[in-house]
Design an enzyme around this catalytic site. Structure first.
Site, PDB file in Angstrom:
ATOM      1  N   HIS A  33       0.832  -1.217   0.000  1.00 14.38           N
ATOM      2  CA  HIS A  33       0.000   0.000   0.000  1.00 14.38           C
ATOM      3  C   HIS A  33       0.868   1.271   0.000  1.00 14.38           C
ATOM      4  O   HIS A  33       0.509   2.282   0.606  1.00 14.38           O
ATOM      5  CB  HIS A  33      -0.937   0.033   1.214  1.00 14.38           C
ATOM      6  CG  HIS A  33      -1.949  -1.069   1.240  1.00 14.38           C
ATOM      7  ND1 HIS A  33      -3.234  -0.927   0.778  1.00 14.38           N
ATOM      8  CD2 HIS A  33      -1.857  -2.353   1.672  1.00 14.38           C
ATOM      9  CE1 HIS A  33      -3.901  -2.065   0.935  1.00 14.38           C
ATOM     10  NE2 HIS A  33      -3.087  -2.947   1.466  1.00 14.38           N
TER      11      HIS A  33
ATOM     12  N   TYR B  94       0.802  -4.336  12.186  1.00 12.13           N
ATOM     13  CA  TYR B  94       0.641  -2.897  11.949  1.00 12.13           C
ATOM     14  C   TYR B  94       1.399  -2.052  12.970  1.00 12.13           C
ATOM     15  O   TYR B  94       1.924  -0.990  12.619  1.00 12.13           O
ATOM     16  CB  TYR B  94      -0.844  -2.520  11.890  1.00 12.13           C
ATOM     17  CG  TYR B  94      -1.499  -3.028  10.625  1.00 12.13           C
ATOM     18  CD1 TYR B  94      -1.810  -4.370  10.489  1.00 12.13           C
ATOM     19  CD2 TYR B  94      -1.750  -2.191   9.554  1.00 12.13           C
ATOM     20  CE1 TYR B  94      -2.365  -4.868   9.331  1.00 12.13           C
ATOM     21  CE2 TYR B  94      -2.316  -2.676   8.388  1.00 12.13           C
ATOM     22  CZ  TYR B  94      -2.625  -4.010   8.274  1.00 12.13           C
ATOM     23  OH  TYR B  94      -3.165  -4.495   7.122  1.00 12.13           O
TER      24      TYR B  94
ATOM     25  N   ASN C  90     -10.266  -2.821   2.632  1.00 12.14           N
ATOM     26  CA  ASN C  90     -10.001  -2.792   1.196  1.00 12.14           C
ATOM     27  C   ASN C  90     -11.304  -2.543   0.448  1.00 12.14           C
ATOM     28  O   ASN C  90     -12.384  -2.569   1.038  1.00 12.14           O
ATOM     29  CB  ASN C  90      -9.421  -4.136   0.738  1.00 12.14           C
ATOM     30  CG  ASN C  90      -7.928  -4.274   1.035  1.00 12.14           C
ATOM     31  OD1 ASN C  90      -7.238  -3.280   1.287  1.00 12.14           O
ATOM     32  ND2 ASN C  90      -7.439  -5.490   1.008  1.00 12.14           N
TER      33      ASN C  90
END
Ligand code: HDD
Length: 702
Positions: free
Chosen positions: A86, A373, A159
């Site tokens: 991304h 993350y 998404n």
């Protein structure tokens, strides 16, 4: 440096900008009046920002030049690691507005009061390409939403596709390695059409449902504004009584969904690699704020148990026809960041950012993401203090004892930086307001398991394919053919066809035939026999769910000298009335003179404004203008592409020679609309509401 104004012809302009020439002819812009004085990062005023410190006019540079060294040092360190996935993305600020209280389901503060607005930041992205890649890759789009709630940040890191390639996070590095440029040659960039990707996919049957989506038009969105977003995993809502309800999050765009076709995408990438970010920028800057509704699919364990797939499996959906999503609020994007790097590049989304009242499920992909993350932020942002950056900081009060580290901008104050302490300093726990995990009972053996309830890899892939309209099914077949045609290893192609045989025999044979495959392989052995009785879900088709409106879309108007100024104005008014916009393309960017001598300004010259940049086109040409344009390849392509991409084409009678030269019959179909007066202009704009004339597609072989 000489401060003497130069005595040359452009002196007037130079003086306006407070420019003076130095000895070597270089321009210096000096502070005057209220202008800030340029300083170093230490605050020292700078006298000369054009020349390094030297000995003599032609001598060597000096190490003593602290201004030069500071400036270059900082420049050398401007880049931070791009996101490992991304990397290319674009963000905007806005707000989320709650429709009604959801206290029955969740104690999350954001859902307690009707009409409450919560600040939001959203970042859209592609997955595979690096930061400088083009916008219209065939790819999944990231749809990451940060909600700055009164009880901490909540990130829905989703998404534009509701399922994923893999079922367990441990496979994520393998998936991403396979789609990224191949390691020995470092190409192709931002493409899945290469051996390593399809090698991995063909050896990973769980990816088949996702592959159907990625080969569909969903992977070629016309705009971020026209995409749906999905939280993908099943999450939990937990209410004040600690009762849990399963939930899936869906964002639905108010402007409806829309995609482009592959041939168009390839050309857009050349004409405007920033197509999506420019679109979002233009929409927001012009006050046309994009909006999505947050919809929830809510269900309990009994409902979950009614399926033979597992609601913890991220390769599965619950069709909307079986469980209709409930709109619970709206997201509006109304402000671009002041600075791309500070906000869009440094924003740190994390699936583990959930406020009290939202909780995780045991989806093994989500569980792994909850580690990844946080970990990635340290690598990218370089300090555990990344939450000190304004874009990542909560907007509610927060208090903790974390301190120091690189770039610490706020530390706990007072004598005690720990708790419990008896100095009465600092914050304390709150069993009542704090995050309490849903007390799910867990037991079992330790082991690296994949649940057998995850074993059906084909049924929903087939359901997705069967839910598409014929043009959409054609696009899937074309995409698979294109992608596999770029695969050099025949065995990989065959493995893919073997999987497709379990999804749709017609699709498999079409692709095999288009690839020129001599023998059909046997169907891939399936762990669970694919179901053939799943009802199609019309909600999965983009075309079936078109907006029937042209709002937010754009018409490209090709003009020549001498055209009817009145007709142009009527067209402009009708397009604006529809909530759409219009851009003028002319032989020269200086524009054209209309019949009454008025000037029509152009946004693009013909080479810079191909029709792929627009949703529909109008040719306002005199016969003479059209004749001149027939000599220009770009003008012929403008028309031929608009036709091939099934766009509505409005044209004045004068435009016919250009249509003819482009091989387009002015009476070919109902998508060809003569423009003469207000009535015909209205017809044209109303036709554009269908967005594309798919019926034409079969006649146009792209
Ligand atoms: Fe991820 C970024 C979405 C699986 C690891 N992911 C990232 C972004 C989005 C998603 C939208 C960009 C956020 C932004 O704009 O900054 N990822 C998903 C979805 C997934 C998914 C919808 C499956 C349902 N991701 C996934 C897995 C892992 C990661 C299984 C690792 C185990 N994703 C990351 C990451 C990234 C990331 C490496 C890169 C940059 C970042 O997080 O901040 O941690």
């Amino acid at each position: 440096m000489s401060r003497k104004p130069a005595s040359n012809p452009d002196a007037a302009t130079i003086n306006d900008l407070s420019l003076v020439r130095g000895q070597g002819g270089e321009l210096h812009q000096v502070a005057e009046g209220k202008t800030d004085i340029l300083t170093t990062a230490q605050g020292g005023a700078v006298a000369d920002d054009q020349n390094t410190l030297k000995i003599g006019t032609q001598g060597p540079a000096l190490l003593e030049d602290f201004h030069f060294r500071e400036k270059i040092f900082h420049f050398d360190h401007e880049r931070i690691p791009e996101r490992v996935v991304h990397a290319r993305g674009y963000g905007a600020h806005g707000f989320f507005e709650t429709y009604e209280s959801l206290a029955k389901y969740t104690r999350a503060d954001i859902f307690q009061r009707a009409g409450e607005r919560t600040p939001a930041f959203v970042r859209f992205s592609t997955v595979a390409g690096s930061k400088g890649s083009f916008d219209l890759a065939r790819d999944v789009r990231g749809f990451a939403v940060k909600l700055y709630t009164q009880e901490g940040n909540w990130d829905i890191v989703g998404n534009n596709i509701p399922v994923f390639f893999i079922q367990d996070a441990i496979k994520f590095p393998d998936l991403i390695h396979s789609v990224k440029p191949e390691p020995d040659r470092d190409f192709p960039q931002a493409q899945s059409a290469h051996d390593t990707f399809w090698d991995f996919i063909s050896l990973t049957p769980e990816s088949m449902h996702m592959i159907m989506w990625v080969m569909s038009d969903r992977a070629l969105p016309r705009s971020f504004r026209f995409m749906q977003g999905f939280g993908v995993h099943t999450f939990r809502l937990v209410n004040a009584a600690d009762e849990s309800t399963f939930v899936k999050f869906i964002w639905k765009p108010k402007l409806g969904m829309q995609s482009v076709v592959w041939n168009e995408a390839v050309k857009i990438n050349g004409a405007d690699p920033d197509f999506h970010r420019r679109d979002l920028w233009n929409a927001i800057e012009s006050g046309d704020f994009p909006e999505w509704e947050l919809c929830l699919q809510l269900f309990d364990q009994d409902f979950a148990d009614s399926f033979d797939f597992d609601i913890l499996d991220p390769t599965k959906i619950i069709p909307e026809e079986i469980l209709p999503p409930i709109p619970v609020g709206r997201l509006v994007l109304d402000r671009m960041p002041d600075n791309f790097f500070a906000e869009t590049e440094q924003v740190a989304f994390m699936t583990q950012n959930v406020p009290p009242g939202i909780d995780f499920s045991n989806d093994p992909l989500l569980q792994g993401r909850n580690f990844s993350y946080l970990d990635t932020q340290l690598k990218r942002l370089g300090s555990p203090n990344f939450t000190h950056l304004p874009i990542n900081a909560p907007k509610c009060p927060f208090h903790h004892f974390q301190q120091d580290g690189h770039m610490a901008m706020r530390n706990p104050v007072g004598r005690a930086n720990y708790q419990p302490n008896s100095f009465g300093v600092g914050p304390r726990e709150s069993p009542e307001r704090g995050f309490r995990s849903f007390a799910d009972g867990e037991e079992g053996q330790k082991g690296r398991f994949r649940s057998e309830t995850f074993a059906d890899h084909y049924s929903q892939a087939a359901q997705f394919f069967n839910s598409q309209t014929p043009p959409e099914q054609r696009h899937i077949a074309q995409a698979l053919t294109f992608e596999l045609s770029k695969v050099e290893t025949p065995a990989i192609r065959e493995r893919m066809i073997a999987h497709l045989l379990n999804i749709d025999e017609g699709l498999a044979t079409t692709v095999a035939d288009k690839l020129g495959m001599a023998d059909m392989p046997k169907p891939a052995p399936a762990a669970v026999t694919p179901r053939t009785d799943l009802e199609p879900s019309p909600a999965l088709s983009i075309i079936e769910n078109g907006p029937e409106s042209f709002a937010g879309r754009k018409v490209g108007v090709l003009v020549s000298n001498g055209i009817d100024a009145g007709l142009f104005k009527v067209l402009q008014a009708a397009v604006e009335e529809e909530g759409a916009s219009l851009e003028v393309i002319a032989p020269k960017v200086g524009g054209v003179l209309a019949s009454d001598g008025t000037k029509i300004a152009a946004k693009h010259m013909i080479d810079g404004g191909p029709s792929v940049l627009f949703d529909a086109v109008a040719l306002l040409l005199t016969e003479e203008g059209a004749e001149l344009l027939t000599a220009e390849a770009a003008a012929r392509d403008f028309v031929a592409d608009a036709f091939a991409h099934c766009k509505f084409i409005g044209f004045t009678p004068g435009a016919v020679p250009l249509l003819a030269k482009a091989g387009v019959d002015a009476g070919a179909d109902e998508g060809m609309l003569p423009l003469a007066d207000k009535g015909s202009v209205t017809d044209f704009v109303e036709s554009c509401r269908s967005l594309r004339l798919w019926a034409r597609e079969a006649a146009v072989k792209l």
